[in-house]
Design a protein around this motif. Sequence first.
Motif, PDB file in Angstrom:
ATOM      1  N   SER A  81       0.805  -1.209   0.000  1.00 16.18           N
ATOM      2  CA  SER A  81       0.000   0.000   0.000  1.00 16.18           C
ATOM      3  C   SER A  81       0.844   1.267   0.000  1.00 16.18           C
ATOM      4  O   SER A  81       0.310   2.364   0.103  1.00 16.18           O
ATOM      5  N   TRP A  82       2.162   1.108  -0.103  1.00 18.52           N
ATOM      6  CA  TRP A  82       2.981   2.338  -0.118  1.00 18.52           C
ATOM      7  C   TRP A  82       4.256   2.128  -0.925  1.00 18.52           C
ATOM      8  O   TRP A  82       4.576   1.026  -1.359  1.00 18.52           O
ATOM      9  N   THR A  83       4.990   3.233  -1.092  1.00 22.00           N
ATOM     10  CA  THR A  83       5.999   3.363  -2.132  1.00 22.00           C
ATOM     11  C   THR A  83       7.129   2.341  -2.058  1.00 22.00           C
ATOM     12  O   THR A  83       7.438   1.668  -3.044  1.00 22.00           O
ATOM     13  N   LEU A  84       7.771   2.246  -0.923  1.00 18.86           N
ATOM     14  CA  LEU A  84       9.006   1.462  -0.825  1.00 18.86           C
ATOM     15  C   LEU A  84       8.799  -0.029  -1.128  1.00 18.86           C
ATOM     16  O   LEU A  84       9.429  -0.562  -2.055  1.00 18.86           O
ATOM     17  N   PRO A  85       7.934  -0.725  -0.396  1.00 14.66           N
ATOM     18  CA  PRO A  85       7.792  -2.156  -0.689  1.00 14.66           C
ATOM     19  C   PRO A  85       7.177  -2.419  -2.058  1.00 14.66           C
ATOM     20  O   PRO A  85       7.518  -3.425  -2.704  1.00 14.66           O
ATOM     21  N   SER A  86       6.300  -1.524  -2.500  1.00 16.96           N
ATOM     22  CA  SER A  86       5.656  -1.757  -3.796  1.00 16.96           C
ATOM     23  C   SER A  86       6.659  -1.656  -4.942  1.00 16.96           C
ATOM     24  O   SER A  86       6.737  -2.533  -5.804  1.00 16.96           O
ATOM     25  N   TRP A 300      -2.147   2.444   4.752  1.00 14.22           N
ATOM     26  CA  TRP A 300      -2.869   1.909   5.904  1.00 14.22           C
ATOM     27  C   TRP A 300      -3.770   0.732   5.534  1.00 14.22           C
ATOM     28  O   TRP A 300      -3.800  -0.278   6.225  1.00 14.22           O
ATOM     29  N   SER A 301      -4.525   0.907   4.463  1.00 16.65           N
ATOM     30  CA  SER A 301      -5.526  -0.113   4.127  1.00 16.65           C
ATOM     31  C   SER A 301      -5.139  -0.857   2.854  1.00 16.65           C
ATOM     32  O   SER A 301      -4.150  -0.515   2.182  1.00 16.65           O
ATOM     33  N   LEU A 302      -5.918  -1.890   2.532  1.00 18.07           N
ATOM     34  CA  LEU A 302      -5.674  -2.665   1.320  1.00 18.07           C
ATOM     35  C   LEU A 302      -6.921  -2.682   0.429  1.00 18.07           C
ATOM     36  O   LEU A 302      -7.183  -3.644  -0.275  1.00 18.07           O
ATOM     37  N   TYR A 303      -7.703  -1.613   0.486  1.00 16.80           N
ATOM     38  CA  TYR A 303      -8.870  -1.533  -0.384  1.00 16.80           C
ATOM     39  C   TYR A 303      -8.450  -1.174  -1.813  1.00 16.80           C
ATOM     40  O   TYR A 303      -7.321  -0.757  -2.058  1.00 16.80           O
ATOM     41  N   GLU A 304      -9.404  -1.332  -2.726  1.00 20.09           N
ATOM     42  CA  GLU A 304      -9.090  -1.168  -4.146  1.00 20.09           C
ATOM     43  C   GLU A 304      -8.557   0.226  -4.477  1.00 20.09           C
ATOM     44  O   GLU A 304      -7.719   0.375  -5.369  1.00 20.09           O
ATOM     45  N   GLU A 374       0.228  -7.141   0.840  1.00 20.55           N
ATOM     46  CA  GLU A 374       0.617  -7.158   2.261  1.00 20.55           C
ATOM     47  C   GLU A 374       0.850  -5.735   2.754  1.00 20.55           C
ATOM     48  O   GLU A 374       1.353  -4.894   2.023  1.00 20.55           O
ATOM     49  N   ASN A 375       0.469  -5.512   3.992  1.00 21.13           N
ATOM     50  CA  ASN A 375       0.734  -4.230   4.617  1.00 21.13           C
ATOM     51  C   ASN A 375       1.297  -4.488   6.013  1.00 21.13           C
ATOM     52  O   ASN A 375       0.665  -5.152   6.826  1.00 21.13           O
ATOM     53  N   ASP A 376       2.496  -4.009   6.242  1.00 23.24           N
ATOM     54  CA  ASP A 376       3.111  -4.173   7.559  1.00 23.24           C
ATOM     55  C   ASP A 376       3.833  -2.872   7.873  1.00 23.24           C
ATOM     56  O   ASP A 376       5.003  -2.695   7.576  1.00 23.24           O
ATOM     57  N   ARG A 377       3.082  -1.958   8.456  1.00 22.04           N
ATOM     58  CA  ARG A 377       3.636  -0.626   8.642  1.00 22.04           C
ATOM     59  C   ARG A 377       2.874   0.090   9.742  1.00 22.04           C
ATOM     60  O   ARG A 377       1.665  -0.088   9.885  1.00 22.04           O
ATOM     61  N   TRP A 378       3.565   0.925  10.487  1.00 22.42           N
ATOM     62  CA  TRP A 378       2.952   1.700  11.546  1.00 22.42           C
ATOM     63  C   TRP A 378       2.164   0.797  12.497  1.00 22.42           C
ATOM     64  O   TRP A 378       1.102   1.158  12.994  1.00 22.42           O
ATOM     65  N   ASN A 379       2.690  -0.404  12.664  1.00 21.04           N
ATOM     66  CA  ASN A 379       2.066  -1.418  13.515  1.00 21.04           C
ATOM     67  C   ASN A 379       0.637  -1.760  13.084  1.00 21.04           C
ATOM     68  O   ASN A 379      -0.240  -2.005  13.922  1.00 21.04           O
ATOM     69  N   ILE A 380       0.450  -1.795  11.804  1.00 21.76           N
ATOM     70  CA  ILE A 380      -0.786  -2.328  11.223  1.00 21.76           C
ATOM     71  C   ILE A 380      -0.371  -3.451  10.278  1.00 21.76           C
ATOM     72  O   ILE A 380       0.443  -3.236   9.378  1.00 21.76           O
ATOM     73  N   LYS A 381      -0.920  -4.634  10.523  1.00 24.68           N
ATOM     74  CA  LYS A 381      -0.564  -5.786   9.689  1.00 24.68           C
ATOM     75  C   LYS A 381      -1.818  -6.294   8.983  1.00 24.68           C
ATOM     76  O   LYS A 381      -2.776  -6.715   9.635  1.00 24.68           O
ATOM     77  N   ARG A 382      -1.757  -6.231   7.655  1.00 22.36           N
ATOM     78  CA  ARG A 382      -2.895  -6.696   6.858  1.00 22.36           C
ATOM     79  C   ARG A 382      -2.385  -7.518   5.678  1.00 22.36           C
ATOM     80  O   ARG A 382      -1.290  -7.274   5.168  1.00 22.36           O
ATOM     81  N   ARG A 389     -13.371 -11.837  -8.902  1.00 16.81           N
ATOM     82  CA  ARG A 389     -14.658 -11.474  -8.298  1.00 16.81           C
ATOM     83  C   ARG A 389     -14.560 -11.212  -6.795  1.00 16.81           C
ATOM     84  O   ARG A 389     -15.110 -10.242  -6.297  1.00 16.81           O
ATOM     85  N   TYR A 390     -13.870 -12.068  -6.096  1.00 17.80           N
ATOM     86  CA  TYR A 390     -13.877 -11.953  -4.633  1.00 17.80           C
ATOM     87  C   TYR A 390     -12.550 -11.415  -4.099  1.00 17.80           C
ATOM     88  O   TYR A 390     -11.481 -11.641  -4.679  1.00 17.80           O
ATOM     89  N   LYS A 391     -12.654 -10.760  -2.971  1.00 15.30           N
ATOM     90  CA  LYS A 391     -11.461 -10.218  -2.314  1.00 15.30           C
ATOM     91  C   LYS A 391     -11.600 -10.422  -0.811  1.00 15.30           C
ATOM     92  O   LYS A 391     -12.660 -10.180  -0.227  1.00 15.30           O
ATOM     93  N   LEU A 392     -10.522 -10.874  -0.215  1.00 14.90           N
ATOM     94  CA  LEU A 392     -10.511 -11.126   1.229  1.00 14.90           C
ATOM     95  C   LEU A 392      -9.393 -10.307   1.870  1.00 14.90           C
ATOM     96  O   LEU A 392      -8.276 -10.252   1.342  1.00 14.90           O
ATOM     97  N   ILE A 393      -9.692  -9.678   2.982  1.00 18.08           N
ATOM     98  CA  ILE A 393      -8.678  -8.898   3.712  1.00 18.08           C
ATOM     99  C   ILE A 393      -8.666  -9.366   5.162  1.00 18.08           C
ATOM    100  O   ILE A 393      -9.725  -9.431   5.804  1.00 18.08           O
ATOM    101  N   ILE A 394      -7.486  -9.701   5.659  1.00 14.90           N
ATOM    102  CA  ILE A 394      -7.349 -10.083   7.070  1.00 14.90           C
ATOM    103  C   ILE A 394      -6.489  -9.035   7.778  1.00 14.90           C
ATOM    104  O   ILE A 394      -5.381  -8.720   7.339  1.00 14.90           O
TER     105      ILE A 394
END
Length: 474
Positions: A81-86, A300-304, A374-382, A389-394
């Motif tokens: 969801s952000w510049t460096l890892p992407s 922060w999030s992993l929405y579209e 994957e999102n692992d930043r600012w102590n938010i892990k998603r 068709r389907y999308k799942l976020i944990i």
Amino acid sequence: MPTIEAAFRLRVAFPLFVCSFVGIALACNDSPVRPHVVLISVDTLRADHVGAWGYERATTPTLDTLASRSVRFSNAISHASWTLPSHMSVMTSLRPSVHGVSTQRSLAPEAITLAETLKGVGYRTAAFVSWVYVGKSFGFGQGFDSFRTLIRPGRVEMGAGGGAHSARQIVDVVVDWLDHDPVDPLFLFVHLFDPHSDYDPPREYSEMFDPDYAGSLDGRFDTLTKFNRYLDAPAQDLPRRDLEHIEALYDAEIRYVDDQLARLLQALDEQLGLDNCLIVFTSDHGEEFMDHGSMEGHGWSLYEEVLHVPLLVKLPNAEWAGSVVTNPVGLIDIAPTILNWIGVDPPAAFEGTSLAGLIEGRDETHTPQYVLSENDRWNIKRRSIRGSRYKLIITEDTGVNTAGVPVRAGIELFDLREDAGEQHNLYEPEDPRSQALVSLLEKMSASPASPSNNPEVEISPEQTELLRSLGYVE
Ligand SMILES: [Zn+2]
């Protein structure tokens, strides 16, 4: 203003192409004639603000023309969801948890990059980037003969991305370099930053899409943090009219970059010939404008709105021009696609899959059908998986994020066909579809041994101050 229609008209054929392009290395294996490879990333560009993706405003006339000469991947998904890892996923064809690069850790020297691979088969490699998080400190220089990070030294105030040079300045440098340093074949990476906050377009663009706004809200990062639920909870409501204005400023930044892309493509045509170039255009992530109730930008999030990015592959001689691939694809697929198309075997360590089969209508060759982010930043892990068709976020329970705002664990399931905006969570613990997707996500995110001995990042105090000014570090 130059247009790329004119540039495309100038070139009718690539005279060296005596063999079909896909088989070029086989048919011409004595001394393969390979195209120039150009990778362009415009930071923070959500797909649905691009004309070719259906946006109603005239944000991207240049990209729309390029799309008509390209294969367009209508469902390209970023892995972070952000510049460096992407960006690092693009360069290494590894998802973030495998390349292991973070604000603290740079790329492991043993990891293999796209630039190294192209250099190994005779390419001259050059990069022009405009932000710290695409810089050498994190290992992006690996494999590049020439690498320039164009950030204004000592400049930490907001505007043009808080220190990044503007697209015009970067394109000026690239055009000058192309003018004086002819090379063959060339791998060129250009990164432009402007749509990233601050939303502060050049004066001649600032009223382009919202000339009647009479309010007082500006597009600075500092101004907008109070509307971000992760930075300032409870976040304030952003009045609709002000939101429209902020989006208009973002769109103006996109239009400004698009006009600069026209100059870049014109120069590429004059110096290299667009028909001799394989051009990949993409972005590292999108941007959230209250789509899910918060003015949180990205990270922060992993929405579209954060993961769905444009992806164009303009093949030499505009092969397969105008094709549209609707399958979900990931940005880790870019590097193997480039290599496959120029007749070079992708390194075994690459996780991505060549999209050549999809381009040529052989989509059965493309797996997986879901893209992992994957999102692992600012102590938010998603983590998320996104299919057609389907999308799942944990979301994991990490207690509170680095701003002290509570982070609640949760699982979300969306039917993108019926609910493209991801507003209706369909997850039910007893539902077989929910269970199957959770199992698939766990299976897909089970990492092989990480390549990492990721070295600690060494970053200058000046750059740290720059990052602090944009809220990246505390
Ligand atoms: Zn970015």
